[in-house]
Scaffold this motif. Sequence first.
Motif, PDB file in Angstrom:
ATOM      1  N   LEU A 198      15.576 125.327  -1.943  1.00 16.99           N
ATOM      2  CA  LEU A 198      15.957 124.330  -0.370  1.00 16.99           C
ATOM      3  C   LEU A 198      15.437 123.176  -0.684  1.00 16.99           C
ATOM      4  O   LEU A 198      15.752 121.864   0.025  1.00 16.99           O
ATOM      5  CB  LEU A 198      13.881 124.738   0.125  1.00 16.99           C
ATOM      6  CG  LEU A 198      14.271 124.043   1.904  1.00 16.99           C
ATOM      7  CD1 LEU A 198      15.416 125.427   3.184  1.00 16.99           C
ATOM      8  CD2 LEU A 198      12.935 124.501   2.580  1.00 16.99           C
ATOM      9  N   LEU A 199      15.125 122.387  -2.414  1.00 20.90           N
ATOM     10  CA  LEU A 199      14.428 121.042  -1.989  1.00 20.90           C
ATOM     11  C   LEU A 199      14.818 120.658  -3.070  1.00 20.90           C
ATOM     12  O   LEU A 199      14.879 120.410  -3.784  1.00 20.90           O
ATOM     13  CB  LEU A 199      13.155 121.253  -1.565  1.00 20.90           C
ATOM     14  CG  LEU A 199      12.430 121.477  -0.851  1.00 20.90           C
ATOM     15  CD1 LEU A 199      10.529 121.510  -1.108  1.00 20.90           C
ATOM     16  CD2 LEU A 199      12.562 120.863   0.767  1.00 20.90           C
ATOM     17  N   GLY A 259       3.693 114.909   1.100  1.00 20.93           N
ATOM     18  CA  GLY A 259       3.532 115.736   0.480  1.00 20.93           C
ATOM     19  C   GLY A 259       2.851 115.506  -0.794  1.00 20.93           C
ATOM     20  O   GLY A 259       2.564 115.426  -1.393  1.00 20.93           O
ATOM     21  N   LEU A 300      10.041 128.301  -9.208  1.00 19.92           N
ATOM     22  CA  LEU A 300       9.830 128.125  -8.651  1.00 19.92           C
ATOM     23  C   LEU A 300      11.278 128.959  -7.667  1.00 19.92           C
ATOM     24  O   LEU A 300      11.810 128.950  -8.503  1.00 19.92           O
ATOM     25  CB  LEU A 300       9.647 126.921  -7.714  1.00 19.92           C
ATOM     26  CG  LEU A 300       8.920 126.160  -7.885  1.00 19.92           C
ATOM     27  CD1 LEU A 300       8.954 124.361  -6.759  1.00 19.92           C
ATOM     28  CD2 LEU A 300       7.180 126.834  -6.787  1.00 19.92           C
ATOM     29  N   ALA A 330      14.322 131.101  -5.421  1.00 24.68           N
ATOM     30  CA  ALA A 330      14.513 129.720  -4.952  1.00 24.68           C
ATOM     31  C   ALA A 330      14.980 130.251  -2.968  1.00 24.68           C
ATOM     32  O   ALA A 330      14.554 130.971  -2.761  1.00 24.68           O
ATOM     33  CB  ALA A 330      16.340 130.309  -4.672  1.00 24.68           C
ATOM     34  N   ILE A 335       1.990 120.220  -1.182  1.00 22.21           N
ATOM     35  CA  ILE A 335       2.820 120.804  -0.759  1.00 22.21           C
ATOM     36  C   ILE A 335       3.844 121.401  -1.732  1.00 22.21           C
ATOM     37  O   ILE A 335       3.424 121.892  -2.701  1.00 22.21           O
ATOM     38  CB  ILE A 335       4.429 120.146  -0.534  1.00 22.21           C
ATOM     39  CG1 ILE A 335       4.728 119.321  -1.726  1.00 22.21           C
ATOM     40  CG2 ILE A 335       4.199 119.495   0.943  1.00 22.21           C
ATOM     41  CD1 ILE A 335       6.132 119.229  -0.998  1.00 22.21           C
ATOM     42  N   VAL A 336       4.374 123.086  -1.459  1.00 26.07           N
ATOM     43  CA  VAL A 336       4.242 123.852  -2.103  1.00 26.07           C
ATOM     44  C   VAL A 336       6.398 124.858  -1.412  1.00 26.07           C
ATOM     45  O   VAL A 336       5.974 124.738  -0.551  1.00 26.07           O
ATOM     46  CB  VAL A 336       3.630 124.839  -2.371  1.00 26.07           C
ATOM     47  CG1 VAL A 336       3.784 125.988  -1.572  1.00 26.07           C
ATOM     48  CG2 VAL A 336       4.050 125.862  -3.859  1.00 26.07           C
ATOM     49  N   GLU A 337       7.115 124.492  -2.847  1.00 21.73           N
ATOM     50  CA  GLU A 337       8.175 125.230  -2.348  1.00 21.73           C
ATOM     51  C   GLU A 337       8.188 126.969  -1.934  1.00 21.73           C
ATOM     52  O   GLU A 337       7.509 127.265  -2.825  1.00 21.73           O
ATOM     53  CB  GLU A 337       9.282 125.171  -3.655  1.00 21.73           C
ATOM     54  CG  GLU A 337      10.946 125.147  -2.793  1.00 21.73           C
ATOM     55  CD  GLU A 337      11.776 124.841  -3.113  1.00 21.73           C
ATOM     56  OE1 GLU A 337      12.078 123.605  -4.008  1.00 21.73           O
ATOM     57  OE2 GLU A 337      13.174 125.525  -3.285  1.00 21.73           O
ATOM     58  N   THR A 338       8.940 127.924  -1.560  1.00 21.84           N
ATOM     59  CA  THR A 338       8.889 129.124  -1.236  1.00 21.84           C
ATOM     60  C   THR A 338      10.390 129.721  -0.620  1.00 21.84           C
ATOM     61  O   THR A 338      10.824 128.231  -0.942  1.00 21.84           O
ATOM     62  CB  THR A 338       7.911 129.771  -0.260  1.00 21.84           C
ATOM     63  OG1 THR A 338       8.182 128.708   1.331  1.00 21.84           O
ATOM     64  CG2 THR A 338       6.048 128.535  -0.682  1.00 21.84           C
ATOM     65  N   SER A 343      13.163 129.528   0.230  1.00 26.60           N
ATOM     66  CA  SER A 343      14.017 129.769   1.891  1.00 26.60           C
ATOM     67  C   SER A 343      12.904 128.637   2.402  1.00 26.60           C
ATOM     68  O   SER A 343      13.074 128.751   3.823  1.00 26.60           O
ATOM     69  CB  SER A 343      14.564 130.709   2.902  1.00 26.60           C
ATOM     70  OG  SER A 343      15.933 131.528   1.889  1.00 26.60           O
ATOM     71  N   GLY A 344      12.039 128.329   1.917  1.00 27.63           N
ATOM     72  CA  GLY A 344      11.195 127.720   2.614  1.00 27.63           C
ATOM     73  C   GLY A 344       9.911 127.096   2.344  1.00 27.63           C
ATOM     74  O   GLY A 344      10.232 126.047   0.807  1.00 27.63           O
ATOM     75  N   MET A 345       9.315 126.041   2.303  1.00 26.45           N
ATOM     76  CA  MET A 345       8.290 125.743   2.637  1.00 26.45           C
ATOM     77  C   MET A 345       6.974 125.594   2.687  1.00 26.45           C
ATOM     78  O   MET A 345       6.550 125.842   4.167  1.00 26.45           O
ATOM     79  CB  MET A 345       7.985 123.550   1.718  1.00 26.45           C
ATOM     80  CG  MET A 345       8.550 122.891   2.974  1.00 26.45           C
ATOM     81  SD  MET A 345       9.122 121.146   2.895  1.00 26.45           S
ATOM     82  CE  MET A 345       7.104 120.525   2.644  1.00 26.45           C
ATOM     83  N   GLY A 401      11.287 125.911   7.838  1.00 26.43           N
ATOM     84  CA  GLY A 401      12.581 125.780   6.438  1.00 26.43           C
ATOM     85  C   GLY A 401      12.976 126.868   7.196  1.00 26.43           C
ATOM     86  O   GLY A 401      12.644 127.587   8.169  1.00 26.43           O
TER      87      GLY A 401
END
Lengths: 253, 298
Positions: free
Chosen positions: A47-48, A213, A251, A253, B57-60, B62-64, B214
Motif C-alpha cells: 500500500l505505502l 507517523g 511486511l 502486501a 505506524i505500521v503497514e498491514t 491493504s491498510g495501515m 486504507g
Amino acid sequence: MFELQAPLIARREVASGMWVLSFSAPEVAATARAGQFVNLLLRPGPLLRRPFSVYRATSGVVEVLLKPVGAGTAGLAALALGESVSLLGPLGSGFQLDQAAGSVALVSGGLGVAPMPLAARAAAALGLQVHWVHGARTAAELCSEWEGRRVHWATDDGSIGYHGSVLAAIPEGIGQVVACGPNRMLAALAARFPRAQVAIETYMGCGTGVCLGCAVPRTSGVYDRACKEGPVYQANDIRWDVLPQHLHYGLGA
Amino acid sequence: MSGLRVGGVELRSPVLAASGTFGYGTEVPLCDRPRLGGMVSKGIFLQPRPGTPPPRIVETPSGMLNAIGLQGPGVEALIRDYCPLWAEWDFPVLVNINGESVDEYAELAARLDGVPGVSGLEINISCPNVREGGMFFGKDPAQAAAVTAAVRRSTRLPVWVKLTPAVSDLAEVARACESAGADALCAINTLVGMSFDLGTGRPRLAFGTGGLSGPAIRPIAVHLAHQAAQSVAIPVIGIGGIGGAEDALEFLYAGCQAVQIGTATFIDPNAIGKTMEALEALDWRRLVEGTRAAISSG
C-alpha cells in the motif's frame, strides 16, 4: 517536490544482496541534495511508498540503494528495466556541511552508505578533505563503491579492514562527522560525536509531512517529523532511548 | 462546480480531505487544490499534545495502523498560526475537535466560534489512540448525544460528528447525534487493530493498538455509511479506504452526500485531485441522481 513516473534504466549489485537502482527522474536529479530522500511507489505492490536516500543524482538519473528485506524492497529489486515506479521527491532536509571544518568523515554502516556518495561530492565541492569510513558485517557485505582517496573500512569479522566497529575506524582529528546506519550504531556514535550530523531511519507513512507517523523524539521534548525536519539531525538532538532501534520490515502486501 | 451545501457547509466539490491526513492544509503542495471540496484539519485539543512515542505506524495487508495520539499545538496556536491562512483560502476548512470531557469539547467549540477561517467543526468522538475521551464518547449513544448537544450550544458553526465503527448499533448513535443537533455525520473513523513484531514478540506500535485505515476497511465503511444514511435525515459524509472515483461512487450510491479521502493522500499527494477529476469525467451528479431515481422508482 515532484511526483514522476520514473523508469528503471539500470541496476547493479554493489555488495552481497545490495543493489543500486537507477531511475530516470530529471527534475529530482537536478534538485536533490545530499541527505535527502525519495519515496517510491510500486504498483502492483504494498500500500505505502518506501523511502530511500538518494545515492547519486547525475545527468537526469536518480540512484537509490536497497536490500530486499520485505515485499516492497523485493518488488523494487525485481523490477525489469524499462518498468516505472512513481518517484516522489526530493524530500526531507539534507546534510549541513561545515566548510570551516576543513575535513569530514562520512561514516556508514551497511545500507547506511546510501546517502554518502552524494555527501562526498558535496563535501569535495566545498573543498573539504573527505574520509570515507564504511563498515559491514563481512567483506562481501561491504559496498564496493566509494568516493575519494581516503578510505577506511571495517568489518565485524575482520575479513577486510579494521576488525570491529566502524566507529573505531574513524580517524582522529576530523573536523566534522556525518553518519548513517542502524540507529543502534548512530546512538553509539552520538556518545562520542554529539555534534555529528546523522541521517536516521524510521517507519514512514507519507514522506510529505502530513501523517506524523515518522515521529523523532527530540531532546527538547517534542516529536518532529523525520520526513520534513529530518531525516538529518545533530546527534545530540535525538532521544536515542525513545527512538526505535529495531525496525521490522517483513511486511505483507 | 459549487452549489453543493452539505451539513451547513458550502463545499466546492464532494471530495474533502480527511482529518489527520492533510495536516493544516499547508503540507501537501502537489494537491490539485481547485478540485478540493474542503478539508478537515488535524484533530485539535485545547492544550498542546506531544503525541505517542514511535513506532506510530505500521503497514498491514491493504491498510495501515496508526497511533499518532493527536499530536498538536493546541487551539490557541491553531487560531494564531493557521486560521488566518484559512480565511484567505477559497475552500472551506472544518476543525476536528477533541476533548477528554464534555466540557472540553464545549470550550473548544466556543473558542472557535466566529474565528475567521473556520467554516465548521467536526466532533471527533471516535479516535482510538488517546487514553482519555476520544472513542469513549462515540461508543455510547447517550455520551455521543451529550457531546454533540454541548458543542451545538457553544457555537453557531455547522457541527459534523465523526462516528466510530466500534459500536454494536451505529444507527442508534447516528440518531442520537442527529437529535442532539448535529448538521451532518461522518462515517467512519478507523477500526482498532493490533500487530505483533515477529522478532520481538511485542506490539509493533509503541501505543499497542492503532487505528486501521486504507482499502482494507472500505467495505465495512460503505456498509456503516449506508446504515447511517438510512437512519438519519441529515447528510452523511463517507470515509474509509477511498482511493479513487469508483470508491467514492460506492459511498455516494450508499447515500452519502460527500466523501473524505484520507490514507490515499499519504500514497499520492494528489489523490483528491485525481479522484475529483475522474468523478467529473464520469458526470457523477447525473450518475448518482439517475441511480437514486431508478432505485426509488424500481
